[in-house]
Scaffold this motif. Structure first.
Motif, short mmCIF file in Angstrom:
data_model
loop_
_atom_site.label_atom_id
_atom_site.label_comp_id
_atom_site.label_asym_id
_atom_site.label_seq_id
_atom_site.Cartn_x
_atom_site.Cartn_y
_atom_site.Cartn_z
N GLN A 40 13.61 4.66 -0.24
CA GLN A 40 14.29 3.43 0.12
C GLN A 40 14.35 2.20 -0.82
OE1 GLN A 40 12.41 2.20 3.69
NE2 GLN A 40 13.33 3.76 4.88
N LEU A 41 13.37 2.37 -1.78
CA LEU A 41 13.51 1.41 -2.98
C LEU A 41 14.72 1.48 -3.79
CD1 LEU A 41 9.54 0.84 -3.89
CD2 LEU A 41 10.98 -0.83 -2.46
N THR A 42 14.90 2.85 -3.96
CA THR A 42 16.02 3.15 -5.03
C THR A 42 17.13 3.37 -4.30
OG1 THR A 42 15.18 5.04 -5.11
CG2 THR A 42 14.50 3.80 -6.89
N GLY A 43 17.30 3.56 -3.08
CA GLY A 43 18.57 3.53 -2.40
C GLY A 43 19.23 5.10 -2.68
N GLN A 51 8.09 6.19 -10.75
CA GLN A 51 7.87 5.27 -9.66
C GLN A 51 7.01 5.98 -8.45
OE1 GLN A 51 11.42 3.19 -8.48
NE2 GLN A 51 11.57 2.22 -10.51
N ALA A 54 3.32 6.28 -9.26
CA ALA A 54 2.89 4.99 -9.06
C ALA A 54 2.32 4.82 -7.56
CB ALA A 54 3.72 4.01 -9.80
N THR A 87 4.24 0.18 4.24
CA THR A 87 5.53 -0.67 3.96
C THR A 87 5.16 -2.10 3.21
OG1 THR A 87 6.04 0.12 5.99
CG2 THR A 87 7.97 -0.86 4.87
N PHE A 89 1.95 -2.87 1.93
CA PHE A 89 1.01 -2.83 1.00
C PHE A 89 1.11 -4.12 0.11
CE2 PHE A 89 -1.27 -1.97 -2.87
CZ PHE A 89 -2.33 -1.27 -2.43
N LEU C 8 18.86 -1.03 0.09
CA LEU C 8 19.30 -0.56 -1.07
C LEU C 8 19.39 -1.85 -2.15
CD1 LEU C 8 20.74 1.25 -3.12
CD2 LEU C 8 22.87 0.34 -2.11
N ALA C 11 16.03 -3.32 -2.63
CA ALA C 11 15.31 -2.31 -3.41
C ALA C 11 15.41 -2.13 -4.64
CB ALA C 11 15.54 -0.89 -2.81
N ALA C 15 12.89 -3.10 -7.39
CA ALA C 15 12.46 -1.79 -8.24
C ALA C 15 12.75 -2.41 -9.64
CB ALA C 15 13.15 -0.86 -7.92
N PRO C 62 5.57 -2.14 -5.05
CA PRO C 62 6.79 -1.88 -4.53
C PRO C 62 7.31 -2.75 -3.44
CG PRO C 62 5.20 -0.05 -4.20
CD PRO C 62 4.39 -1.19 -4.90
N ASN C 63 6.37 -3.21 -2.86
CA ASN C 63 6.99 -3.92 -1.71
C ASN C 63 6.91 -5.76 -1.99
OD1 ASN C 63 6.22 -1.71 -0.30
ND2 ASN C 63 4.09 -2.44 -0.45
N LEU C 136 5.38 0.69 -12.73
CA LEU C 136 6.41 1.15 -12.26
C LEU C 136 7.53 1.60 -13.45
CD1 LEU C 136 7.19 -1.72 -9.68
CD2 LEU C 136 6.32 0.52 -9.27
N MET C 137 7.48 1.23 -14.71
CA MET C 137 8.27 1.74 -15.46
C MET C 137 7.65 2.81 -16.40
SD MET C 137 10.81 -0.24 -16.00
CE MET C 137 11.59 -1.02 -14.78
#
Lengths: 329, 589, 550, 290
Positions: A40-43, A51, A54, A87, A89, C8, C11, C15, C62-63, C136-137
Motif C-alpha cells: 500500500q505504501l508504494t502503490g 522496506q 524493515a 496500520t 504503528f 498511493l 505512500a 516512503a 512506515p506510518n 527503510l533505505m
C-alpha cells in the motif's frame, strides 16, 4: 433469578465463541500483513524488499504455532492488551478504538433509539387503524423505504445536501480546525457533522420496527384479553397502550438487540461514505490493510457490544414480560 | 320491560375472497332482568357470534347486517365506542370462552381489576385493593393471588378471576361464553355452582352460551337452542320439542340404567354461506315433511315455549334408526393378550418431577373393552404411551404375550406396533393435512403387512368400507371431511395392520355431541366383529358405560377403583368415582 | 478505486521520505500576501496514512505523517532526472567505491535552535544500522562504519556502493539530542518533530495538519509560503470534488478525464503533469509452458495494443513502453540507439499470429491456439482487486490474447493474496513493475537478477517471472562494479539486448506519477516544461515556489 | 391450524393462490416477474454488450444510450439489464443455500432434541447475535479470490440462523402432532416422517424463509460489492454503484449511472418484501386482508 443466570451463562459462552471466532477467521487465509502494508505504501510502484524486511521486523508478524498464538491471544485479551495496530504503528489498538468508539456509539445509539421509537409508534398507530389509509400508507411506504439500500441513500444525501446545497459538511466527524474536547462548541460541531450520516440510517431504520410492531399489535389487538379490555369499557388509550402495544412491543425488544448487530454492520457503509471517524470506517481500513490486531479488536468490540446489548435486552425482557422469567426457570 | 330485546338480528362474516358466511340469521329473543338463559348449540352454530354481537365486540370481518339490540331500553345496535363505554361492564359484562387468553399476560391480576375500577369509579387505591380482595374471595380464590400474573394461575383459577372481574361492578347482564370449556369436570362443576349461587344472591341476568347440554339444562331457567345461525327452540329447561333439540338430548343417558341408549344425528350442518329455502335441519331430520324443504318454519309458540318446526307441534321426533343401545351383557372369558404389571412413570422437567403413573396393573383381553377413566392429568394418556411403546415405564412390565414391550427397540418395536394401534383424540390433528386418505392408509399396509403398493391399494376399498366410508373418500384430503368422517379414517388407519389391540384415546371427546354415538357404535362393532382387545381412554363415564366391559378409574396416576363397568358405576366406592358421577349431566329427556 | 490512488500518493511521499503535496484549506481565505511578502498558505491535500491520521513524525516509520518538510537529507536526488542537489551536505567525495566523505553545510540549526553537527549525522546512520526496522533505505547492511570529524562525515562500505548513492544520501537526519533519550526509536512517535527543514508542525488533528515556516531555516529566503495546510479527505468523490473546486494547490490523485474534470474548471490555473514512473510490464510465469519458449514470448511482443491500454485503461495519461526495459525519455542516455523507435514494438496481430504459427503453435478448427501438447492454451491473469486501471488493462490484454486464439481469464484476488501468489510463482500472467529508481543497476536487477528469484513455491524477492540467465547475471555484476560510465553503458546495452532478444517480460506502459497543481496562489511547480523534480521531491519544490504574479 | 389451511392442495399451489389473493403480494409477484424476465432475456433486451468499452466515456443520457455511458465507455442501460442477472442469481442461490442450511440445522435440532438440539440451538443463537456484516466483510476480505460465488458463499454461511431458529420452533410443534405419532405407529422411519410428513406442512415457512434470505442476500451482495469486496469486473448493480461512486458519477453529472442501479435494487427488494407480506399473512391469519 434463574432466568437471569441462564442469560448470563449464554452471554459468557457466546463471548468465548466470538473471541475464538475472531481469532480463527483472520488466520484462515494466507497473506503477509507486512507485504500488504508495503504494497500500500508504494502503490503500484515496485516493492522494495528492504522496506518489507524493515516493516516485518517492526511489526513482529507472528510466526509461532497457532496454539501458542491462541494462548497468547487469550492472555493478552484478559490483560486488556490488544496489541499494536499495524496500520497505525506504534499506536496501540486500544488507542485507535477508544478514539473511534464514541463516534459510533453516539451515531448508532441515537439513530437506533430514534428509529425504534419512531417505528414502534408508527407501527402501533398503523395497527390501531388497521386497513385505514394511514395503515396502507405507512406499511407500504415503509416497505419501500425499508428496501432502499442505505449506502445509496447516503450517497444521494451526500451529493444533494452536502455537495449541491452545501448545507452539511461532506465528510468527517468535526470541522478541520476543531480539536475534539469536552465543550459545547465541539458538541455542536460534532452534531452538525453527524446529521447526514444519522439521516442516512434513520431513513430506513424505522421500517422494520413499523412492520414488526404493526403485525404484533394486530395480533395482540385480536387477542381475547384486548377484546375483554374493550368490553370492560376501558378508554381507547388504555386498551391501545396497556393491552395492544404493551404486549406487542415485547418481541420488538428482543428484535432491537438482534438488529443492533446488523446496524453496526450497516454503519460500516455509512461511515465509509461520510468518512465518519467511527468503528466501521476503522474496520474497513483494518480489513484492507490486514491489520490483524486492529481487526481482531474491532470485531471483538463490536461483538461484545452486540452481546451486551442482547444481554441487556434479555434482562429488560425479563423485567417487562413476566412469562419469560417463568418459562426459563 | 325486558332487559334485553333482540329483534331480527343477523351477523355475517364478509371477506373479500370468499362468499359471506351468515353466522347469525334473523335471531329474535328477549331476556328479563335476573333471568338465566342458556344458549345451546354445537360448534359453528353461531352462538358465540351472537354473544359477541350482543356485547358489540364484533371485529371485522364480522358485521351486524340487520336487526336491533336494545339493552335496558337503549338501542345499542349502532352506538359508537364512546357511547357504549358507560354501559360496558357497569351494565353488561362477560366471561370469555378461553380462560387461557382472556387475561392480559403482562399485567398482574390486581392491575386488571384496577384499570377497570379506575375507568368506572372514583375508588382510591386502597378501596380498589379491598374490593378486589373481596371479589376474589367471592370466587373462592385467596386474595394474595392478586399480585400474581395470569400465567402463574391454573386454568380454573383464571376462569374464576375472569368471573370475579365480570361481577365486579354488579352488572345487570353477564354473558358467559363457554365459561368452563377445557376445564376438568370437577372444576367445571364448582365454577358453575359459583355462578348459580352468585346469580341468586345478586340477581343479575345470565346468558350462558354452551355446547354442554347437561350444564345448560341444569342451570338455566330457559334454554334456547341454536342451529345453523337460527334459534330453533326456546323454552324452560325440560322436555324439548324440536327434532334437533331432541337429537341432542338423545345423546345423553343415565349410565346407571340397565339398558342405556344414546342417539346421534346423521349428516352434517349446512353451508352457512348459502341461503336455502325451508328448514335448515331438513337434511338430518328423521321426521321431515315435504314442506320442510320449501317453507321455513317460523319460531312459534308451542307448549310453554317457542319452536321453529313444522313437525314438532304434532310429532315428537325420535332417532330410532340412529341409536346405539347397550345393555348389561355377560363378558366372555379370554386369555389376556397384554398384561400391564406394576408400572410407574415419572417425568422430570426442570428439577420438578411429576409421577404420572403409579403402580398400575391391568390386562387386556380379546373381544373385550377396558375403559380407563380419569380427568386430564390423571395419567391415562401416559398409560396409552406406555402401551404403544412411545414411552417406557420406569419400573414394571408391559407384556404382549411373551414379548416385553417395555424393553423393545428398533425393528422389534416396529413389529410390535403392528399389533397395537392407536385411535387419537383429535381427528383434526391426527391426519396429515397434506396427504389424501389413500396416502395415509397405504402406509401401515405397506410397512406392517409388507404389501406392495399395488396390493395395498387394492385392499383400501374394503378397509374404508369397514369403517363405513365410501371408496370415493379415498382421494379426499382431511379438510374435505367432517369430524366424524375423519375419525372414521383414523380408525381405519388403526385397523389397517390388523392389530390385535386397539387403544382409543378419548376418540369422541372432540366430536360434536350429536355424532358421538355414531363413533361409539363403530368401535363397539369392530371390537366384536374382529375380536379385538381394546383400551378405551375417557374422562366420561357415560361413554365408558356404553363401550366398556370393565373399567379402571384413575386419579393422579393411581387406580382408585376397578371392576365390571356396571358394578363400578352403580356401586361407586371411591369418593373420586362418586365425584365423577356427580359431575355427569343428566338432563331430562 | 479512489482509495488506492490516494494511498498511493501518501505512500509514495511517505516512503520516499517526502511529504505529499497537497494544498491549503478554504479557497475563500486571504488571497493577498502577508506583510513580509509571503503567501499566507497553500493546501497540499492529505498528510498521513490511514483514515484516522495519528501524530507520528518518526521519519523512519512506515506510518509517519508527512515529514518531508521537516526533516532533510544530505543530498536531494530528484526522481525525474536523478540529478543531485547538495542539501545538508555541500559536497561529497568517493575514495574508491567503498569510502564516501560528505562535507556538511555550516550554519544549519535544528528547530529548537541547537546547531546541526556531524554528530547528528553519525548518530542517525548508526541508529539505522543498529535498528534494521528503521532502515527503510536498506543502507544498514552495506554500511561498515560512519565517523564524523568537524564538518565532515566519512562512511565506509562493505562492498562497492557508488551506484547506491541515491539511497545513502536520502536518509533523513534526526537530532541526536532528542533521539538519544527517546527510548526505543522504532516506537518513537517524535511528536515535536524537531528537524532542520523549512517547516515546523503548528497544529495536528484528525482532519488537518498545519505546518508553519521556520524563519531560521538555512535557506529561508527561498521559502515563500508561510503555512502549509494539509486536510484529510475521505475516499471517493469528496476528494475529487475539492480538487475541482480549487481547494488544493497541489495534489496527487488519480482523476478520470482530468481535462474535463479539473483543467476545464479553471484552465488558467489548473494544471497537471503526469511524469512517467516505473515500467509496467507483462510478467509471464517463465517456469510454465509455453512461456518457457522464447519464440512464444517473442511472438507476444507485437500482440498487444499498448496504445489502446494507454488510452482506455489509463485515460491517455501514460506513454507506451519500450521493450528495452528503460523508461523513456527519462533514461534516454542509456538507450542503445540501434533499436528502431527506441525499442517500442508496434501492435501487429498478424505478425504475432504468424510468429506463433511458425513457432509451432497451431490453431484448431474452433480457432483455438493449441500448445505444444496439443491442448488449447488458456491462462489466468491475476490483478489485485481494486486496482481498477490495471483490471481494465488486463481486460484489454485478454482481448488481445483472444485475437490470437488464446483464452485468458482475469482473476481479481485480494491484494495480499495476489502478492503471496506472485512471490511464490503461483500464477500464469500478471503485471509487474520495476525501474524509475535513479539506480540503473537496481532497475535491471530487480526484475532480472537470479539472486532476486527463487524456486517455485519459495518467495522470490522481486524477480517474480523467475528469469535465470547467466549472461544477465554477468552483465549485472559488471554493471555493479563498473568503474566508468562507458563500462556501465556497455553493460546496460547488453541488458537491453537481453530484453529485446530473450523477452523475459513484456513492458507495456510507463506508470504515471499523478500530480495536479494550481498556479492561483503560487507558481514554480515542476511540469513537463520545467521537469526539475517529481511531485514527491517536496523540498526541491517548496524552495522554488513563488507567489503568483511575482 | 394455520399450517393446515396453507397447504390445501390443488393444481396451483395454495401458497401461490393466497399470495395472488393479497393485493400487496400480487404487486410484488408481478414486479418480481418483470425482473426475472429481464434477467432471463437480458442479452435480447440489452442494446449493447455490457462489458464493451467501445463507446465514448461518460456520455450523458441520449437516444443511443438511454442512461449514458460509464467512465470506461460502457453502456449503463445494458449494464443495468444484465445486473438483474447477478442480483437474482445471488438472491436465488444464496437464498436456497441458506434455506437448506437453516432447514438441516433447524430440522435436526427440532426433531432429534436432546444434546444435539442443545448444541445446534446454541450454535444458532450464537450465529444470530454475531454481527453479520462485519463477519461478511472479514470473510470476504480474507478469501483468496473475489467474485459472485464468494459473496454467495459468505451470505449463505452467515445468513441461515434466523431461518433455522424459526424452523426448529416449527418442527417442535409439528413433531408432537398426532399425525406424526400416527406415522410412527404406521411403521414409518424418521427420515420419511421428517421429509414426507412434516416438511410438506412447512412449505409456507420455507417459502417465507427463502424469500427473507434471498432479500437479505440481494441487499448484502450490493453492499459488499459497493465496498469493493466483490469482483468489480462482474456486472451487477452493486459494482455499478461501486464504479459510479469511484468514477465520480455525480460530479460529472451522470445521474442515471448512480440512480438507476439503486432504484432497481430498491424495486427488486420491495417486490420481494411485498411478496413476503403476503407470505406473512399466510402463516399468520390475523394479518390476512379482508
Amino acid at each position: 433469578m434463574r432466568y437471569f443466570l441462564r442469560r448470563t451463562a449464554f452471554f459468557v459462552i457466546t463471548l468465548w465463541a466470538a473471541v475464538t471466532l475472531n481469532f480463527v477467521i483472520p488466520r484462515l487465509q494466507p497473506g503477509d500483513p507486512a507485504e500488504a502494508i508495503v504494497g500500500q505504501l508504494t502503490g503500484q510502484g515496485p516493492v522494495d524488499p528492504d522496506q518489507i524486511r524493515a516493516v516485518r521486523l517492526m511489526l513482529g508478524v507472528p510466526d509461532t504455532s497457532l496454539l501458542s498464538q491462541y494462548w497468547d491471544y487469550l492472555g493478552s485479551l484478559v490483560r486488556g492488551d490488544f496489541g499494536i495496530s499495524y496500520t497505525y504503528f506504534p499506536y496501540p489498538v486500544t488507542h485507535m478504538i477508544s478514539e473511534a468508539l464514541p463516534w459510533t456509539l453516539v451515531l448508532v445509539g441515537v439513530t437506533q433509539v430514534l428509529g425504534f421509537l419512531i417505528g414502534t409508534v408508527l407501527g402501533a398507530f398503523a395497527a390501531w387503524r388497521r386497513n385505514s389509509r394511514f395503515d396502507s400508507f405507512v406499511t407500504l411506504g415503509s416497505q419501500f423505504v425499508g428496501s432502499l439500500p442505505f449506502f445509496w441513500i447516503a450517497l444521494l444525501l451526500l451529493y444533494l445536501l452536502a455537495f449541491l446545497a452545501g448545507w452539511f459538511p461532506d465528510s468527517g466527524g468535526h470541522a478541520v480546525d476543531v480539536t475534539p474536547s469536552w465543550s459545547w462548541a465541539f458538541a455542536g460541531d460534532a452534531i452538525y457533522h453527524g446529521i447526514l450520516p444519522a439521516l442516512s440510517i434513520l431513513v430506513t431504520a424505522p421500517a422494520g420496527w413499523i412492520i414488526g410492531m404493526r403485525n404484533n399489535m394486530v395480533q395482540s389487538l385480536g387477542e381475547d384479553y384486548t377484546r375483554l379490555a374493550r368490553a370492560k369499557g376501558l378508554s381507547v388509550r388504555r386498551v391501545a397502550l396497556a393491552y395492544g402495544a404493551r404486549v406487542a412491543i415485547l418481541p420488538n425488544v428482543t428484535g432491537f438487540a438482534l438488529a443492533l448487530g446488523g446496524i453496526l454492520g450497516g454503519t460500516v457503509l455509512v461511515e465509509t461514505i461520510f468518512d465518519y471517524p467511527g468503528l466501521g470506517r476503522l474496520l474497513m481500513e483494518a480489513v484492507g490493510a490486514r491489520d490483524y490486531p486492529l481487526m481482531q479488536a474491532l470485531f471483538l468490540f463490536i461483538t461484545i457490544g452486540v452481546l451486551l446489548a442482547n444481554l441487556l435486552a434479555d434482562f429488560l425482557l425479563g423485567v417487562l414480560d413476566p412469562r419469560v422469567r417463568k418459562e426459563a426457570a | 320491560m325486558s332487559l334485553l330485546e333482540v329483534a331480527d338480528l343477523s351477523v355475517a362474516y364478509a371477506t373479500k375472497n370468499s362468499p359471506p358466511t351468515h353466522a347469525v340469521r334473523n335471531v329474535s329473543f328477549s331476556m328479563a332482568e335476573g333471568e338465566c338463559v342458556g344458549l345451546l348449540g354445537e360448534s359453528g352454530c353461531g352462538k358465540s357470534t351472537l354473544g359477541t354481537a350482543l356485547l358489540r365486540l364484533l371485529d371485522r370481518p364480522a358485521r351486524i347486517t340487520g336487526g336491533t339490540i336494545r339493552f335496558d331500553g337503549t338501542d345499542i345496535t349502532a352506538l359508537d365506542e364512546n357511547a357504549l363505554r358507560p354501559l360496558r361492564w357497569r351494565a353488561l359484562s362477560t366471561v370469555f370462552q378461553s380462560s387461557m387468553n382472556s387475561l392480559n399476560p403482562v399485567l398482574t391480576v390486581e392491575a386488571q381489576f384496577r384499570d377497570m375500577f379506575r375507568t368506572h369509579t372514583d375508588m382510591t387505591s386502597g378501596e380498589i385493593r379491598r374490593r378486589t380482595a373481596e371479589l376474589l374471595e367471592m370466587v373462592l380464590i385467596d386474595p394474595s393471588y392478586m399480585r400474581f400474573h395470569p400465567h402463574e394461575l391454573s386454568g380454573g383459577m383464571k376462569q374464576r378471576v375472569a368471573l370475579a372481574l365480570a361481577l365486579a361492578l354488579r352488572p345487570k347482564l353477564v354473558v358467559l361464553d363457554e365459561p368452563t370449556t377445557g376445564l376438568d369436570v370437577v372444576v367445571q362443576k364448582s365454577i358453575m355452582d359459583s355462578v348459580r349461587t352468585l346469580q341468586r344472591e345478586q340477581g343479575f341476568a345470565v346468558l350462558l352460551i354452551s355446547h354442554d347440554l347437561g350444564t345448560v339444562m341444569e342451570i338455566a331457567d330457559r334454554v334456547m337452542v341454536m342451529y345453523a345461525g337460527s334459534v330453533v327452540e326456546s323454552r324452560p329447561a325440560g322436555e324439548m320439542l324440536h327434532p334437533y333439540s331432541r337429537g341432542l338430548l338423545g345423546s345423553y343417558a343415565d349410565p346407571r340404567a340397565e339398558t342405556v341408549d344414546v342417539t346421534y344425528i346423521p349428516g352434517r350442518p349446512p353451508d352457512l354461506s348459502r341461503f336455502q329455502d325451508g328448514c335448515l335441519f331438513v337434511d338430518r331430520c328423521p321426521v321431515a315433511l315435504p314442506k320442510c324443504a320449501t317453507e321455513k318454519p317460523p319460531l312459534a309458540p308451542v307448549g310453554d315455549g317457542l319452536v321453529a318446526c313444522h313437525v314438532a307441534p304434532s310429532t315428537k321426533a325420535d332417532f330410532a334408526d340412529s341409536t346405539f343401545v347397550r345393555s348389561v351383557r355377560a363378558v366372555a372369558e379370554a386369555p389376556p393378550v397384554l398384561e400391564v404389571t406394576g408400572v410407574h412413570k415419572t417425568y422430570t422437567r426442570r428439577r420438578t418431577s411429576v409421577t404420572a403413573v403409579d403402580d398400575v396393573s391391568f390386562a387386556l383381553r380379546r373381544g373385550r373393552v377396558t375403559a380407563l377413566v380419569g380427568q386430564s392429568g390423571s395419567g391415562k394418556s401416559t398409560i396409552a404411551k406406555l402401551l404403544t411403546g412411545i414411552e417406557r415405564p420406569d419400573t414394571g412390565t408391559v407384556m404382549f404375550g411373551d414379548v416385553p414391550v417395555h424393553r423393545l427397540r428398533g425393528r422389534a418395536m416396529r413389529r410390535y406396533r403392528k399389533d397395537v394401534q392407536l385411535v387419537f383424540q383429535d381427528p383434526f390433528a391426527a391426519l396429515n393435512p397434506v396427504r389424501t386418505v389413500r396416502q395415509t392408509l397405504v402406509r401401515p399396509l405397506r410397512n406392517h403387512l409388507g404389501l406392495s403398493e399395488k396390493d395395498a391399494r387394492a385392499r383400501l376399498e374394503s378397509l374404508v368400507d369397514t369403517v363405513g366410508l365410501a371408496p370415493a373418500f379415498l382421494d379426499r384430503y382431511p379438510h374435505q371431511l367432517s369430524g366424524g368422517q375423519r375419525q372414521r379414517v383414523v380408525v381405519a388407519r388403526a385397523l389397517a395392520p390388523e392389530p390385535s389391540i386397539l387403544i382409543a384415546d378419548e376418540p369422541i371427546s372432540m366430536l360434536d355431541v350429536s355424532i358421538r354415538a355414531e363413533i361409539v357404535e363403530l368401535l363397539d362393532r369392530l371390537v366384536h366383529h374382529r375380536d379385538l382387545a381394546m383400551l378405551y381412554i375417557t374422562h366420561d363415564l357415560l361413554s365408558a358405560r356404553l363401550l366398556a366391559d370393565e373399567v379402571l378409574v384413575l386419579n393422579k396416576g393411581t387406580v382408585v377403583e376397578d371392576g365390571p363397568t356396571i358394578e363400578v358405576i352403580r356401586n361407586a366406592q371411591a369418593p373420586y368415582t362418586k365425584l365423577l358421577l356427580d359431575a355427569l349431566p343428566n338432563p331430562p329427556r | 478505486m479512489a482509495r488506492r490512488w490516494r494511498l498511493l500518493v501518501v505512500a509514495m511521499a511517505a516512503a520516499v521520505g517526502m511529504g505529499t503535496v497537497s494544498c491549503s484549506a478554504g479557497p475563500t481565505e486571504a488571497e493577498g500576501l502577508t506583510a513580509d511578502g509571503l503567501v499566507p498558505f497553500i493546501n497540499m491535500g492529505d498528510y498521513a496514512p490511514g483514515a484516522s491520521p495519528q501524530r507520528n513524525f518518526n521519519p523512519f516509520s512506515p506510518n509517519k505523517a508527512v515529514v518531508g518538510f521537516t526533516f532533510e537529507t544530505l543530498y536531494q536526488v530528484d526522481g525525474f532526472n536523478c540529478a543531485e542537489t547538495p542539501w545538508l551536505a555541500t559536497a561529497y567525495q568517493w575514495e574508491g567505491t567503498q569510502k564516501l566523505t560528505f562535507t556538511l553545510r555550516d550554519g544549519v540549526r535544528w528547530h529548537d535552535g541547537r546547531p546541526f553537527t556531524a554528530d547528528d549525522v553519525v548518530f542517525t546512520y548508526e541508529m539505522i544500522k543498529a535498528n534494521p526496522a528503521l532502515d527503510l533505505m536498506g543502507v544498514g547492511p552495506i554500511l561498515k562504519s560512519v565517523t564524523g570529524q568537524g564538518s565532515t562525515v566519512t562512511m565506509e562500505f562493505n562492498s562497492p556502493a557508488a551506484l547506491l548513492f541515491s539511497k545513502i544520501a536520502k536518509v533523513e537526519i534526526v537530532p541526536k539530542h532528542i533521539w538519544e533519550s527517546a527510548g526505543d526509536p522504532v516506537r518513537f512517535t517524535n511528536n515535536d518533530a524537531i528537524g532542520t527543514g523549512p517547516y515546523r508542525v503548528k497544529t495536528f488533528n484528525a482532519r488537518q495538519m498545519v505546518l508553519e515556516r521556520d524563519p531560521g531555516y538555512w535557506q529561508a529566503d527561498k521559502v515563500k509560503v508561510k503555512e502549509l495546510r494539509f486536510t484529510h479527505s475521505p475516499e471517493g468523490q469528496v476528494d475529487q470534488l475539492r480538487l475541482e473546486r480549487g481547494e488544493y494547490d497541489m495534489n496527487s490523485m488519480f482523476v478520470p478525464d482530468i481535462e474535463k474534470v479539473y483543467v476545464a474548471k479553471d484552465p488558467e490555473h489548473n494544471k497537471y503533469w503526469f511524469a512517467p514512473g516505473g515500467v509496467i510490464s507483462l510478467y509471464p510465469n517463465l517456469t510454465k509452458a509455453p512461456f518457457d519458449d522464447v519464440e512464444f514470448r517473442r511472438a507476444l511482443t507485437s500482440a498487444f495494443d499498448r496504445q489502446g491500454i494507454a488510452d482506455k485503461a489509463q485515460f491517455g495519461y501514460v506513454e507506451t513502453a519500450s521493450q528495452t526495459g528503460l523508461i523513456l525519455p527519462n533514461q534516454e542516455e542509456w538507450l542503445d540507439n540501434d533499436f528502431p523507435d527506441g525499442g517500442r514494438i508496434a501492435y501487429d496481430v498478424d505478425k504475432a499470429r504468424k510468429a506463433l504459427d511458425d513457432a509451432g503453435y497451431e490453431v484448431d478448427g474452433e480457432n483455438r491456439r493449441l500448445g505444444k501438447d496439443g491442448k488449447p492454451l488458456s491462462f489466468e491473469f491475476k490483478v489485485p482487486t481494486g486496482w481498477n486501471d490495471w483490471i481494465q488493462a488486463a481486460q484489454i490484454v485478454k482481448d488481445d490474447f483472444r485475437e490470437l486464439g488464446i483464452q485468458v481469464d482475469v482473476a481479481t484476488p485480494q491484494q495480499a493474496t495476489y502478492e503471496a501468489d506472485r512471490a511464490v510463482g503461483n500464477y500464469d500472467l500478471l503485471f509487474g513493475v520495476y525501474g524509475g529508481d535513479c539506480n540503473i543497476h537496481k532497475d535491471f536487477a530487480d526484475p532480472l537478477a537470479s539472486g532476486q528469484s527463487a524456486e517455485i513455491g519459495k518467495p522470490a524477492v522481486s524477480n517474480f517471472s523467475r528469469w535465470r540467465d547467466d549472461t544477465t547475471d554477468q552483465l549485472l555484476n559488471t554493471l555493479a562494479s563498473a568503474g566508468d560510465e562507458q563500462a556501465q553503458k556497455d553493460a546496460v546495452r547488453g541488458l537491453q539486448q537481453v530484453m529485446m532478444d530473450e523477452v523475459p517480460n513484456i513492458p507495456l506502459w510507463y506508470g504515471a506519477k499523478w500530480f495536479q497543481y494550481r498556479t492561483k496562489r503560487v507558481t514554480g511547480w515542476p511540469s513537463a516544461e520545467d521537469p526539475y523534480a517529481t511531485s514527491t521531491d517536496v523540498l526541491l519544490i517548496v524552495t522554488r515556489l513563488q507567489p503568483a504574479g511575482s | 391450524m394455520t399450517v393446515e389451511l396453507l397447504t390445501k392442495p390443488s393444481r396451483v399451489p395454495q401458497w401461490l393462490r393466497i399470495l395472488w389473493a393479497n393485493k400487496k403480494s400480487r404487486v410484488g409477484v408481478v414486479l418480481l416477474s418483470v425482473f426475472v424476465l429481464t434477467a432471463v432475456f437480458a442479452p435480447v433486451l440489452a442494446p449493447y454488450d455490457p462489458e464493451s468499452t467501445d463507446f465514448a466515456a461518460a456520455l450523458p443520457a441520449s437516444g443511443d444510450h438511454w442512461l449514458g455511458t460509464t467512465q470506461q465507455g460502457q453502456d449503463v442501460f445494458s449494464q443495468l439489464i444484465h445486473g438483474a442477472r447477478t442480483s437474482l442469481l445471488v438472491g436465488l442461490v444464496a437464498g436456497v443455500f441458506s434455506t437448506i442450511i437453516a432447514l438441516l440445522i433447524g430440522m435436526t435440532a427440532g426433531y432429534l432434541r436432546g444434546w444435539v438440539d442443545e448444541f445446534l440451538s446454541g450454535l444458532t443463537n450464537l450465529a444470530l447475535v454475531i454481527p453479520v456484516l462485519p463477519l461478511m466483510i472479514t470473510l470476504a476480505a480474507y478469501a483468496p479470490v473475489r467474485g459472485v460465488w464468494l459473496i454467495i458463499f459468505v451470505i449463505s454461511v452467515t445468513g441461515w440462523a434466523y431461518g433455522a431458529k424459526i424452523k426448529r420452533a416449527q418442527i417442535i410443534t409439528l413433531r408432537t402432532r398426532d399425525y406424526v405419532t400416527a406415522a410412527k405407529l404406521a411403521g414409518d422411519g424418521p427420515m420419511r416422517i421428517v421429509f414426507r410428513e412434516i416438511m410438506p406442512n412447512m412449505t409456507s415457512l420455507v417459502v417465507v424463509g427463502f424469500m427473507g434470505a434471498a432479500t437479505a442476500a440481494i441487499g448484502a451482495e450490493a453492499g459488499l460489492e459497493f465496498l469493493g469486496l466483490g469482483d468489480p469486473t462482474t456486472i451487477s448493480w452493486g459494482t455499478m454503484l461501486y464504479w459510479a461512486d469511484n468514477g465520480g458519477a455525480l460530479l460529472t453529472g451522470q445521474w442515471p449511472w448512480l440512480i438507476a442501479p439503486g432504484l432497481a435494487l430498491t424495486m427488486l427488494v420491495t417486490a420481494m418484501t411485498l411478496i413476503n407480506f403476503g407470505v406473512d399473512a399466510l402463516s399468520n391469519p390475523a394479518l390476512r386482508e379482508e
